[in-house]
Design a protein around this motif. Structure first.
Motif, PDB file in Angstrom:
ATOM      1  N   ASN A 182     -25.942  18.512  63.384  1.00  0.00           N
ATOM      2  CA  ASN A 182     -25.680  19.322  64.576  1.00  0.00           C
ATOM      3  C   ASN A 182     -24.269  19.087  65.133  1.00  0.00           C
ATOM      4  O   ASN A 182     -23.478  20.018  65.224  1.00  0.00           O
ATOM      5  CB  ASN A 182     -26.740  19.056  65.648  1.00  0.00           C
ATOM      6  N   ARG A 183     -23.959  17.835  65.495  1.00  0.00           N
ATOM      7  CA  ARG A 183     -22.594  17.566  65.969  1.00  0.00           C
ATOM      8  C   ARG A 183     -21.585  17.861  64.857  1.00  0.00           C
ATOM      9  O   ARG A 183     -20.531  18.423  65.098  1.00  0.00           O
ATOM     10  CB  ARG A 183     -22.473  16.109  66.441  1.00  0.00           C
ATOM     11  N   VAL A 184     -21.919  17.464  63.639  1.00  0.00           N
ATOM     12  CA  VAL A 184     -21.113  17.859  62.474  1.00  0.00           C
ATOM     13  C   VAL A 184     -22.025  18.688  61.571  1.00  0.00           C
ATOM     14  O   VAL A 184     -23.013  18.172  61.048  1.00  0.00           O
ATOM     15  CB  VAL A 184     -20.579  16.643  61.697  1.00  0.00           C
ATOM     16  N   THR A 185     -21.710  19.965  61.422  1.00  0.00           N
ATOM     17  CA  THR A 185     -22.608  20.822  60.650  1.00  0.00           C
ATOM     18  C   THR A 185     -21.950  21.298  59.350  1.00  0.00           C
ATOM     19  O   THR A 185     -20.895  20.792  58.961  1.00  0.00           O
ATOM     20  CB  THR A 185     -23.113  21.992  61.534  1.00  0.00           C
ATOM     21  N   CYS A 186     -22.601  22.235  58.664  1.00  0.00           N
ATOM     22  CA  CYS A 186     -22.133  22.690  57.356  1.00  0.00           C
ATOM     23  C   CYS A 186     -21.265  23.938  57.512  1.00  0.00           C
ATOM     24  O   CYS A 186     -21.572  24.823  58.291  1.00  0.00           O
ATOM     25  CB  CYS A 186     -23.322  23.061  56.473  1.00  0.00           C
ATOM     26  N   ARG A 187     -20.228  24.015  56.711  1.00  0.00           N
ATOM     27  CA  ARG A 187     -19.351  25.188  56.746  1.00  0.00           C
ATOM     28  C   ARG A 187     -20.088  26.425  56.220  1.00  0.00           C
ATOM     29  O   ARG A 187     -19.921  27.538  56.693  1.00  0.00           O
ATOM     30  CB  ARG A 187     -18.115  24.920  55.877  1.00  0.00           C
TER      31      ARG A 187
END
Ligand code: ARG
Ligand code: ZN
Length: 877
Positions: A313-318
């Motif tokens: 969530n804070r770092v998600t998928c491109r």
């Protein structure tokens, strides 16, 4: 299939979005027959796009009816937009504007369970991967991140609880006297993390104080009759929050964290920001209704979804090709959490056993794909064991290569660098490399190559120079679209064992070790160990340090030795499995040649030692006693003969049972637990050994054992013991089987999750009229084809029912195909998953293979959903 077949999309075609959506304002007017969704999207052209004039193309669905669309205050007439293939296209737009869209949807008719749908009396959503487009027109892709404000309007008497992501910021009455609630999520997120729930729900409240001293409100919601079953999930949540602070330095960010249980759910659970939604089978737990296995699953899934708050969530998928970026990493995190909470060896054995059975089979079949696929037709088909479980193994190998501290440095850098971004697997590996100043370029081939690598090992010992050499070679077999493979960087953890079962130290690359990690990088490589005082037995691939098939020609004596004496607990299990696999394979050959099956087994010796060793963890003993499963033996087979495997397993089980009858009786009697039920490692371990021993004891055939099983069924005060006894009674077809199976249903018919267990056990029961029984289960008043858990239970049970499913008249396969065709349009995700057993057709023995293929061809003749089309066409290619 149909006129225009669905086509694939490719990773290489990735382009940044033409527009960005800074803010998303949604209003849902909930209603039993039609729900009106109004969206206000604050759009602007993406400065990173090459085009200043590209049209706005929004994703939608065939089930979304457009009522009206406006740019700022200008209502667009029909000529100024178009609807093509479920997309809303507007050619002329300003560079920055608000797009208002009104759509009508019918959640009550949504049988696909993606987007907004009804489960019992509530509304709920599932938006990953591409469900949001079934709610309203949107840029439904993970690299478009937006701040969501959501207003839900509903009849308070029916929907007293109305939830969405983030914090509740407003509540009141509309002019028509309905209630509205407004939620705001300050963290920008892709639409796949959006969630909405409305219903008459009960709640349990708790709090968690984070490492920086903030108090977070924790809430778990269920339908009223289940609210007594969430204490364990709440406890698991708090332990997960603490663990992520301690092990990864990750703190929760919002002031509230909510979980909701729903009965109808395609998958296990979903990590929507601040509002996780769970399949109730992965959340509810109580001693009387839930087995130990299910308790552990609840704990793991609660942790998994919570951990996504950072890894996802804070770092998600491109883009969705990067799915393993969040799933592989998060599975690795939840596996580590469970390992730290219980026994790490037991957890490792369970995870590896699952991987080697199910993921290896996927990697050897027509759907094989790398953990970062290069193309797909339907992304829902790629929520696979490869993305999740092999993805986790790849992250674990990075952990092995960098060590605990180096890995933490890498993950810190990853989260710091990419907080608030949508990134790629390359970014993850780059953070690991940069934080540790290492080069993982060869290692990265694990992301792009499919298939399970074979590692072959031979050795030689030179008495005179005390030198020991391991020769290793690697080879990854061809997979669809990848005929040739490059050499991988494979970490192989090894130790050496002496003749009298002591660890043998050695000098490798100038240092003395008891154990070391070898870096296998070439097609063939030799590793030299010095100062080895005697001819060792190699203990290879300790802790399963890489997801490969390792082949070393162990003698039976060496396996028995490793099984009882290796310092690595995992390899003790591994040796016992190898021993059992060897014996089963001999029995299968004898069965196929029509010979009498051998009456000898080396396992007796090993198991006897095991059962008499009071220092061992009972859970490990139970795992070692479990014979390689039907599914695992199928995965290993050159040509799968289900009936041969079944006969061999039954024969070997009886040999062991008769040979150690007394020992099993003693193990049963000495592994009782005291005190009330608890899902602790210690109690779970004892129950697992007790019930494993009971199964063998009953298999030996005495009346005494049978009556003990029946007594355990009747006296059990927890579902683990009750269901273990019932399974034994049913599987060994004891005279009480029918009576107790009925009694079990009568006792639990109001507990949906127990009914699911009953359906599964009943469907798996091998008997004369097995298939007819399965059909009647699907007519049962308590069966509901719209409920994925119930459908999966019956079809999954049938899959385990060798006689009914692999019947030589083809009726089992035809029945499965009927269900796939029935579900194809109703719930494509479920239909596609039901295809899995048929995708193995090329590996089956010729007769069954032909029967399976014929059913795949029959399915291919239908007008197929993208999901089923992809699996069936790839299987027949
Ligand atoms: N992200 C979810 C998880 O925690 C799974 C979502 C699955 N959704 C789907 N459409 N297949 O693993
Ligand atoms: Zn996940």
């Amino acid at each position: 299939m149909s006129e225009q077949n669905p086509s694939a999309i490719y990773l290489k075609d990735y382009k940044v979005p033409e527009f960005l959506i800074d803010k998303t304002e949604l209003t849902f007017d909930l209603d039993e027959t039609q729900t009106i969704v109004t969206s206000r999207l604050h759009l602007r052209r993406n400065p990173e796009s090459n085009s200043a004039t590209a049209p706005l193309v929004l994703d939608g669905g065939e089930d979304v009816k457009l009522i009206g669309v406006a740019i700022d205050t200008y209502e667009l007439p029909k000529e100024e937009y178009s609807l093509v293939n479920d997309k809303l296209i507007i050619t002329a737009t300003p560079n920055e504007f608000i797009l208002t869209c009104e759509t009508l949807i019918e959640p009550q008719n949504n049988t696909k369970l993606e987007g907004l749908y009804r489960s019992s009396s509530m509304f709920c959503t599932q938006c990953e991967a591409e469900g949001f487009r079934h709610i309203t027109y949107y840029l439904d892709r993970p690299d478009v991140m937006s701040v969501f404000t959501t207003t839900i309007i509903g009849d308070e008497s029916k929907y007293p609880v109305m939830l969405s992501n983030g914090n509740e910021i407003e509540r009141g009455k509309t002019e028509e006297g309905k209630t509205f609630v407004t939620w705001n999520d300050p963290f920008p997120k892709p639409a796949y993390l959006f969630a909405l729930v409305a219903g008459d729900l009960n709640v349990i409240n708790d709090t968690f104080v984070t490492m920086s001293g903030r108090e977070v409100a924790l809430q778990i919601y269920t339908e009223p009759h289940n609210i007594d079953k969430v204490d364990f999930a709440m406890d698991s949540l708090k332990r997960s929050m603490k663990w992520d602070e301690e092990v990864y330095g990750r703190e929760y960010d919002l002031d509230i964290f909510m979980i909701v249980a729903v009965d109808d759910f395609n998958m296990g659970a979903m990590e929507n920001k601040g509002l996780n939604i769970f399949n109730s089978s992965c959340l509810l737990a109580s001693p009387k209704t839930t087995t130990d296995d299910a308790y552990l699953r609840v704990e793991a899934v609660v942790a998994h979804e919570y951990f996504h708050n950072w890894s996802g969530n804070r770092v998600t998928c491109r883009d969705w090709f990067q799915l393993s970026l969040k799933e592989g990493f998060t599975v690795f995190r939840d596996q580590s959490f469970s390992a730290d909470t219980h026994s790490s060896v037991v957890k490792r054995v369970e995870d590896v056993s699952f991987l080697k059975t199910a993921q290896f089979a996927e990697d050897a079949g027509p759907m094989a794909h790398p953990i970062r696929p290069a193309s797909f037709i339907e992304i829902s088909n790629f929520y696979t064991l490869t993305i999740y479980e092999k993805g986790s193994e790849v992250v674990r190998m990075i952990h092995t290569l960098l060590g605990e501290e180096g890995f933490r440095k890498g993950s810190d850098l990853y989260f710091e660098r990419h907080d608030g971004q949508a990134v790629t697997c390359d970014d993850f590996v780059a953070a690991m490399e940069d934080a540790n100043d290492v080069d993982l370029s060869q290692f990265k081939r694990w992301y792009s190559q499919a298939g399970t690598p074979r590692v072959t090992v031979t050795d030689e010992y030179d008495e005179a120079s005390k030198t020991y050499r391991l020769h290793m070679s690697q080879m990854t077999p061809p997979t669809p679209g990848q005929p040739t493979k490059l050499s991988l960087h494979i970490p192989v953890k090894v130790g050496l064992v002496s003749a009298n079962n002591e660890p043998l130290s050695f000098v490798y690359e100038g240092n003395t070790h008891d154990e070391t990690v070898l870096h296998l990088k070439d097609a063939e490589q030799t590793f030299v160990f010095e100062n080895v005082t005697e001819q060792p037995v190699p203990s290879l691939l300790r802790e399963f340090s890489a997801p490969v098939k390792l082949n070393y020609d162990y003698s039976t004596e060496q396996l028995l030795q490793l099984m009882s004496g290796d310092a690595d607990g995992f390899n003790r299990w591994s040796a016992s499995q190898q021993l059992a696999v060897n014996e089963l394979n001999q029995l299968i050959v004898q069965y196929q040649a029509g010979q009498t099956l051998s009456e000898e087994t080396q396992l007796l010796k090993g198991f006897a030692t095991l059962l008499s060793d009071k220092t061992l963890d009972p859970a490990m003993v139970a795992l070692i006693l479990a014979l390689p499963s039907q599914a695992y033996m199928s995965e290993l087979a050159e040509e799968i003969d289900p009936h041969g495997i079944k006969a061999a397993r039954k024969h070997l089980r009886e040999l062991i049972a008769k040979g150690l009858e007394q020992e099993f009786k003693v193990a049963y009697e000495t592994n009782t637990t005291d005190g009330p039920y608890e899902a602790t490692a210690e109690q779970i371990a004892k129950r697992s050994l007790k019930n494993a021993a009971l199964a063998y004891w009953v298999a030996a055939g005495s009346d005494e054992a049978a009556s003990v099983a029946v007594r355990q069924y009747r006296n059990a005060d927890n579902m683990t013991d009750q269901f273990a006894a019932l399974s034994i009674i049913v599987n060994f077809d004891l005279p009480e089987a029918d009576e107790l199976l009925n009694a079990f249903y009568e006792q639990w018919k109001h507990e949906a999750l127990v009914v699911i267990k009953w359906l599964m056990l009943s469907a798996a029961r091998e008997q004369e009229n097995g298939l007819a029984n399965v059909k009647s289960l699907m007519e049962h008043p308590n069966f509901d084809i719209k409920n994925p858990n119930k459908l999966r239970a019956v079809i999954g049970g049938l899959g385990q029912n060798t006689q009914a499913f692999h019947n030589l008249d083809g009726s089992g396969y035809a029945f499965l195909a009927d269900q796939i065709i029935l579900m194809n349009k109703r719930n494509p995700q479920i239909a596609s998953r039901l295809c899995t057993p048929l995708t193995r057709w090329q590996r089956m023995e010729p007769e069954l293979s032909g029967l399976m293929k014929a059913q795949l061809e029959r399915i291919a003749g239908e007008d197929l959903s993208k999901d089923v089309y992809e699996v069936v066409s790839k299987s027949l290619a």
